[in-house]
Design a protein around this motif. Sequence first.
Motif, PDB file in Angstrom:
ATOM      1  N   ALA A  91       0.805  -1.220   0.000  1.00 52.47           N
ATOM      2  CA  ALA A  91       0.000   0.000   0.000  1.00 52.47           C
ATOM      3  C   ALA A  91       0.840   1.273   0.000  1.00 52.47           C
ATOM      4  O   ALA A  91       0.281   2.369  -0.003  1.00 52.47           O
ATOM      5  CB  ALA A  91      -0.921  -0.001   1.215  1.00 52.47           C
ATOM      6  N   GLU A  92       2.175   1.127   0.016  1.00 48.79           N
ATOM      7  CA  GLU A  92       3.031   2.313   0.068  1.00 48.79           C
ATOM      8  C   GLU A  92       2.729   3.270  -1.082  1.00 48.79           C
ATOM      9  O   GLU A  92       2.642   2.865  -2.236  1.00 48.79           O
ATOM     10  CB  GLU A  92       4.508   1.895   0.011  1.00 48.79           C
ATOM     11  CG  GLU A  92       5.030   1.336   1.326  1.00 48.79           C
ATOM     12  CD  GLU A  92       6.508   0.973   1.230  1.00 48.79           C
ATOM     13  OE1 GLU A  92       7.076   1.096   0.126  1.00 48.79           O
ATOM     14  OE2 GLU A  92       7.080   0.550   2.250  1.00 48.79           O
ATOM     15  N   GLY A  93       2.568   4.543  -0.736  1.00 50.34           N
ATOM     16  CA  GLY A  93       2.290   5.548  -1.754  1.00 50.34           C
ATOM     17  C   GLY A  93       0.837   5.603  -2.169  1.00 50.34           C
ATOM     18  O   GLY A  93       0.471   6.389  -3.049  1.00 50.34           O
ATOM     19  N   HIS A  94      -0.001   4.770  -1.572  1.00 49.78           N
ATOM     20  CA  HIS A  94      -1.427   4.725  -1.926  1.00 49.78           C
ATOM     21  C   HIS A  94      -2.256   4.763  -0.645  1.00 49.78           C
ATOM     22  O   HIS A  94      -1.725   4.656   0.464  1.00 49.78           O
ATOM     23  CB  HIS A  94      -1.749   3.461  -2.722  1.00 49.78           C
ATOM     24  CG  HIS A  94      -0.930   3.288  -3.964  1.00 49.78           C
ATOM     25  ND1 HIS A  94      -1.173   3.976  -5.131  1.00 49.78           N
ATOM     26  CD2 HIS A  94       0.173   2.517  -4.201  1.00 49.78           C
ATOM     27  CE1 HIS A  94      -0.277   3.626  -6.048  1.00 49.78           C
ATOM     28  NE2 HIS A  94       0.545   2.747  -5.498  1.00 49.78           N
ATOM     29  N   LEU A  96      -4.208   3.387   2.273  1.00 49.61           N
ATOM     30  CA  LEU A  96      -4.238   2.097   2.959  1.00 49.61           C
ATOM     31  C   LEU A  96      -5.639   1.501   2.913  1.00 49.61           C
ATOM     32  O   LEU A  96      -5.809   0.301   2.656  1.00 49.61           O
ATOM     33  CB  LEU A  96      -3.778   2.270   4.405  1.00 49.61           C
ATOM     34  CG  LEU A  96      -3.696   0.992   5.255  1.00 49.61           C
ATOM     35  CD1 LEU A  96      -2.770  -0.023   4.604  1.00 49.61           C
ATOM     36  CD2 LEU A  96      -3.239   1.326   6.664  1.00 49.61           C
ATOM     37  N   LEU A  97      -6.633   2.358   3.152  1.00 51.66           N
ATOM     38  CA  LEU A  97      -8.014   1.881   3.078  1.00 51.66           C
ATOM     39  C   LEU A  97      -8.323   1.363   1.677  1.00 51.66           C
ATOM     40  O   LEU A  97      -8.945   0.310   1.502  1.00 51.66           O
ATOM     41  CB  LEU A  97      -8.982   2.997   3.461  1.00 51.66           C
ATOM     42  CG  LEU A  97     -10.480   2.659   3.361  1.00 51.66           C
ATOM     43  CD1 LEU A  97     -10.830   1.485   4.271  1.00 51.66           C
ATOM     44  CD2 LEU A  97     -11.318   3.878   3.710  1.00 51.66           C
ATOM     45  N   GLY A  98      -7.864   2.110   0.665  1.00 54.10           N
ATOM     46  CA  GLY A  98      -8.091   1.680  -0.707  1.00 54.10           C
ATOM     47  C   GLY A  98      -7.437   0.344  -1.005  1.00 54.10           C
ATOM     48  O   GLY A  98      -7.999  -0.501  -1.716  1.00 54.10           O
ATOM     49  N   SER A  99      -6.234   0.139  -0.447  1.00 50.07           N
ATOM     50  CA  SER A  99      -5.535  -1.120  -0.651  1.00 50.07           C
ATOM     51  C   SER A  99      -6.279  -2.286  -0.016  1.00 50.07           C
ATOM     52  O   SER A  99      -6.391  -3.369  -0.601  1.00 50.07           O
ATOM     53  CB  SER A  99      -4.117  -1.028  -0.058  1.00 50.07           C
ATOM     54  OG  SER A  99      -3.455  -2.263  -0.121  1.00 50.07           O
ATOM     55  N   VAL A 100      -6.789  -2.052   1.199  1.00 54.93           N
ATOM     56  CA  VAL A 100      -7.545  -3.104   1.879  1.00 54.93           C
ATOM     57  C   VAL A 100      -8.810  -3.436   1.093  1.00 54.93           C
ATOM     58  O   VAL A 100      -9.144  -4.606   0.881  1.00 54.93           O
ATOM     59  CB  VAL A 100      -7.909  -2.669   3.313  1.00 54.93           C
ATOM     60  CG1 VAL A 100      -8.886  -3.652   3.951  1.00 54.93           C
ATOM     61  CG2 VAL A 100      -6.652  -2.570   4.160  1.00 54.93           C
ATOM     62  N   ILE A 101      -9.515  -2.407   0.647  1.00 59.19           N
ATOM     63  CA  ILE A 101     -10.745  -2.619  -0.114  1.00 59.19           C
ATOM     64  C   ILE A 101     -10.448  -3.361  -1.416  1.00 59.19           C
ATOM     65  O   ILE A 101     -11.177  -4.275  -1.815  1.00 59.19           O
ATOM     66  CB  ILE A 101     -11.438  -1.276  -0.404  1.00 59.19           C
ATOM     67  CG1 ILE A 101     -11.963  -0.673   0.906  1.00 59.19           C
ATOM     68  CG2 ILE A 101     -12.573  -1.444  -1.406  1.00 59.19           C
ATOM     69  CD1 ILE A 101     -12.492   0.733   0.762  1.00 59.19           C
ATOM     70  N   GLU A 102      -9.350  -2.985  -2.062  1.00 57.62           N
ATOM     71  CA  GLU A 102      -8.962  -3.656  -3.307  1.00 57.62           C
ATOM     72  C   GLU A 102      -8.722  -5.147  -3.077  1.00 57.62           C
ATOM     73  O   GLU A 102      -9.143  -5.992  -3.870  1.00 57.62           O
ATOM     74  CB  GLU A 102      -7.691  -3.007  -3.861  1.00 57.62           C
ATOM     75  CG  GLU A 102      -7.199  -3.630  -5.163  1.00 57.62           C
ATOM     76  CD  GLU A 102      -5.887  -3.024  -5.621  1.00 57.62           C
ATOM     77  OE1 GLU A 102      -5.305  -3.541  -6.599  1.00 57.62           O
ATOM     78  OE2 GLU A 102      -5.420  -2.045  -5.000  1.00 57.62           O
ATOM     79  N   GLY A 103      -8.038  -5.459  -1.954  1.00 58.18           N
ATOM     80  CA  GLY A 103      -7.786  -6.862  -1.642  1.00 58.18           C
ATOM     81  C   GLY A 103      -9.060  -7.631  -1.362  1.00 58.18           C
ATOM     82  O   GLY A 103      -9.225  -8.769  -1.804  1.00 58.18           O
ATOM     83  N   GLU A 104      -9.981  -6.989  -0.635  1.00 57.89           N
ATOM     84  CA  GLU A 104     -11.255  -7.644  -0.322  1.00 57.89           C
ATOM     85  C   GLU A 104     -12.064  -7.897  -1.595  1.00 57.89           C
ATOM     86  O   GLU A 104     -12.630  -8.980  -1.781  1.00 57.89           O
ATOM     87  CB  GLU A 104     -12.070  -6.769   0.633  1.00 57.89           C
ATOM     88  CG  GLU A 104     -11.416  -6.521   1.985  1.00 57.89           C
ATOM     89  CD  GLU A 104     -11.357  -7.767   2.832  1.00 57.89           C
ATOM     90  OE1 GLU A 104     -12.403  -8.417   3.040  1.00 57.89           O
ATOM     91  OE2 GLU A 104     -10.255  -8.108   3.291  1.00 57.89           O
TER      92      GLU A 104
END
Length: 279
Positions: A91-94, A96-104
């Motif tokens: 998630a670096e540079g992005h 964190l919430l968006g990264s978690v949502i993307e993974g889900e």
Amino acid sequence: MSLAEIIAAQQDKLSDADRRLVDVLLADKAAGSFLPAHLVASKAGVHASTAGRLARKLGFSSYRDMRGALQDTILADLDASVRVRRRLKRAEGHSLLGSVIEGEISALAALPSQVSDADIVHAARLLRDANTILAFGEGHASSLAEIFVRRLVRSGYGARHVGHADWQAADALLSLTAQDIVVVFVFRHASPGASRVVSYARTIGATTLLVTDRHAGMPVCDTQLVAARGNEGEFHSLSVPMAICNTLILELSRTDHGRSLAKLAKVDTLQRMFRERPD
């Protein structure tokens, strides 16, 4: 025992072709644990059937089971802090919430390719036809099993949650009959407690249903719903098995001739009664 240890114990039984295959698998465990048999065999310069024969020599029923054991070895080496660090690094540079949502979203999008509508219909039928439903899960799986049982009870089904493989499990199994179903939730690692619960259930003829994220090392059940919860070696959530549970509840509501809906309406009435202020 890890796959490397199993291989070491069986060295005398391995052919040259087996050893070349082993070298490919263990050279990069992370990559090797996801390669299909024919690609591993191609990299090793051996016939594709060698992979299946090697798996059986090592005591596995199939190459897929052997590959699952290698995945377990990798995951055993990755503690919770490592998995979280990997998620944070991704998630670096992005956001964190968006990264978690993307993974889900990614994990949920892959669910229909692993658990079919027919699988859901079949599992829901087993739940609907059982006298009593016993849901077992330890650790994080216990939380999901408890939520599942609460929703089953509100839908009019006799269900009980067991979160510990001790006296609680013994008490719950005491009244189990061949007309009941045991649902076990197992994630990441094998659960000796779940295996014992399933083993007892099978000896008395009760139906067994497994909800898990892995094939290898899991208790053998009559029916299993297997779906990955995200990328290997990274932080996983319960969104995928929760989606399976929610779909099972909805399938029951759709096919049990109003039983669930009538009970849910009664639950609403009772909840309003407790929310009302006394005069």
